[in-house]
Write a protein that holds these residues in place. Sequence first.
Motif, PDB file in Angstrom:
ATOM      1  N   THR A 247       0.635  -1.088  -0.150  1.00 19.40           N
ATOM      2  CA  THR A 247      -0.009  -0.045   0.158  1.00 19.40           C
ATOM      3  C   THR A 247       0.844   1.199  -0.080  1.00 19.40           C
ATOM      4  OG1 THR A 247      -0.057  -0.013   2.236  1.00 19.40           O
ATOM      5  CG2 THR A 247      -1.889  -1.035   1.251  1.00 19.40           C
ATOM      6  N   VAL A 257      -6.250   4.376   3.671  1.00 15.92           N
ATOM      7  CA  VAL A 257      -5.820   3.001   3.985  1.00 15.92           C
ATOM      8  C   VAL A 257      -5.849   2.456   5.253  1.00 15.92           C
ATOM      9  CG1 VAL A 257      -3.831   1.322   3.825  1.00 15.92           C
ATOM     10  CG2 VAL A 257      -4.122   3.010   2.164  1.00 15.92           C
ATOM     11  N   ILE A 261      -5.970  -0.583   1.073  1.00 13.13           N
ATOM     12  CA  ILE A 261      -6.605   0.241   0.454  1.00 13.13           C
ATOM     13  C   ILE A 261      -8.154   0.270   0.764  1.00 13.13           C
ATOM     14  CG2 ILE A 261      -6.888   1.683  -1.792  1.00 13.13           C
ATOM     15  CD1 ILE A 261      -3.920   0.595  -2.613  1.00 13.13           C
ATOM     16  N   THR A 269     -11.028   4.532  -4.951  1.00 12.75           N
ATOM     17  CA  THR A 269     -10.330   4.845  -3.634  1.00 12.75           C
ATOM     18  C   THR A 269     -10.915   6.221  -3.266  1.00 12.75           C
ATOM     19  OG1 THR A 269      -8.518   6.117  -4.782  1.00 12.75           O
ATOM     20  CG2 THR A 269      -8.345   3.665  -4.414  1.00 12.75           C
ATOM     21  N   CYS A 281      -5.971  -4.244  -1.406  1.00 11.44           N
ATOM     22  CA  CYS A 281      -7.077  -3.570  -1.065  1.00 11.44           C
ATOM     23  C   CYS A 281      -8.133  -4.128  -0.285  1.00 11.44           C
ATOM     24  CB  CYS A 281      -7.799  -2.687  -2.160  1.00 11.44           C
ATOM     25  SG  CYS A 281      -8.706  -3.938  -3.122  1.00 11.44           S
TER      26      CYS A 281
END
Length: 425
Positions: A247, A257, A261, A269, A281
């Motif tokens: 990340t 985060v 993520i 995002t 993620c």
Amino acid sequence: MATYAIIGFGGAGFHALSAIRDADQAGTIHVYSEHADAPYNPMLTTYYASNRLCYEGMFPFGDLDTIRATYRAEIFSNTRITALDADTRTLTLEDGTKRSYDKILLATGARSFTPPIPIECPEATVSMRTLDDARALKQILEERDLKQAVVIGASMAGIKVAEVLHNNGVHVVLADMAPHIFPLAAYPETAKRIERQLAADGVELRFRSRLSAVRAGSEMAAAVEFSDGTVLPADLVALCIGTRAATELAVNAGIQVNRGIVVNEKMETSAPGIYAAGDCCEGCNLQSGQTMIIGLWANAAYQGHTAGANMAGSSSAFRGNILHNITHFFHMDFIGFGDNRITGETVTFENKEKGLYVQAVLQDHRLAGINILGNYRISGILKNHILAVIEHGGHTISEMQRGVLLREGLSEAFLRLLEGGTYGN
């Protein structure tokens, strides 16, 4: 003409590429990868290391030239992105080049976790995540005369490495600080059955053992120290402790985060025009409703396709997934569906003639999780059943599926339990 960048080229990156090209035939797509390999499934790396899978078999979507031609993408191999400006959607390459895009996907995956302990002999220590790791293990097996190895991590990756070593005549010690094997997927009773079979096959098991150091050995290459003072000699130490989401780009760019993520159903995002998918993620755990990293190949594909479609203007949503694992090792099949932290009534079924064992947890008479030993053929039906239970709160197994499950060795009484009934009705 729209411009797209995909950072990372594993399962999520490939499926994003495919979805973008399906929706946008004219856009420019740049793919950045830190390695020179085509997309591959990390869980297949041990098959290659053990010569059970040819090199070409590692790449389910073909080689890079084929992918370039099919999807009309420019792929930059061995290229690291050092910075991301989220406001301008600009990437900085390691040579200082800057490039801006309309949409960017972070598909940077995850990396093997190495604990912050002394490792005095890195030449006798391997991890197992990447194809480079598999190449290294394969070379070690071909060039060194290994007698004993210690595998740290009783995970899906750890058991596959243990199997490779065992099949090459190496005595294997499998160790973990957890109380039993597959702590994130198996129920304790199921784990005990797996452990008994592994012990019968000659694998030495050590649980509740915390690694404290890998020292340079005297008679063997390494001396593996545990926190209880135990020291095990080893020609090879395999660290299969787990992974951590990659990340760094997102963190440095100010993107939200947690452990991974943070994304919404469209895989967007917190930064407009920037998406994330795969092991870097988080996604929704359908059982808990909470977001978490679901580090599975199928999950990466689902998220990658969702991200790519939305980047190119289509409408797609990742609703979430359940924790699930299917693996074959030491002549055993293990299947786990659902979050094994959920508690409730435990029910079991065994058909010794068919070599089938099933353990399920029911919460308020609804199926919350299931472990299967011995028959992967029933896995698809039972996964769909637990998903239907989560979605609808109750579900009856169809007559056709019921016939398959009965033929494969389950009983009518046990199926009624899985549907929320009791043995008596």
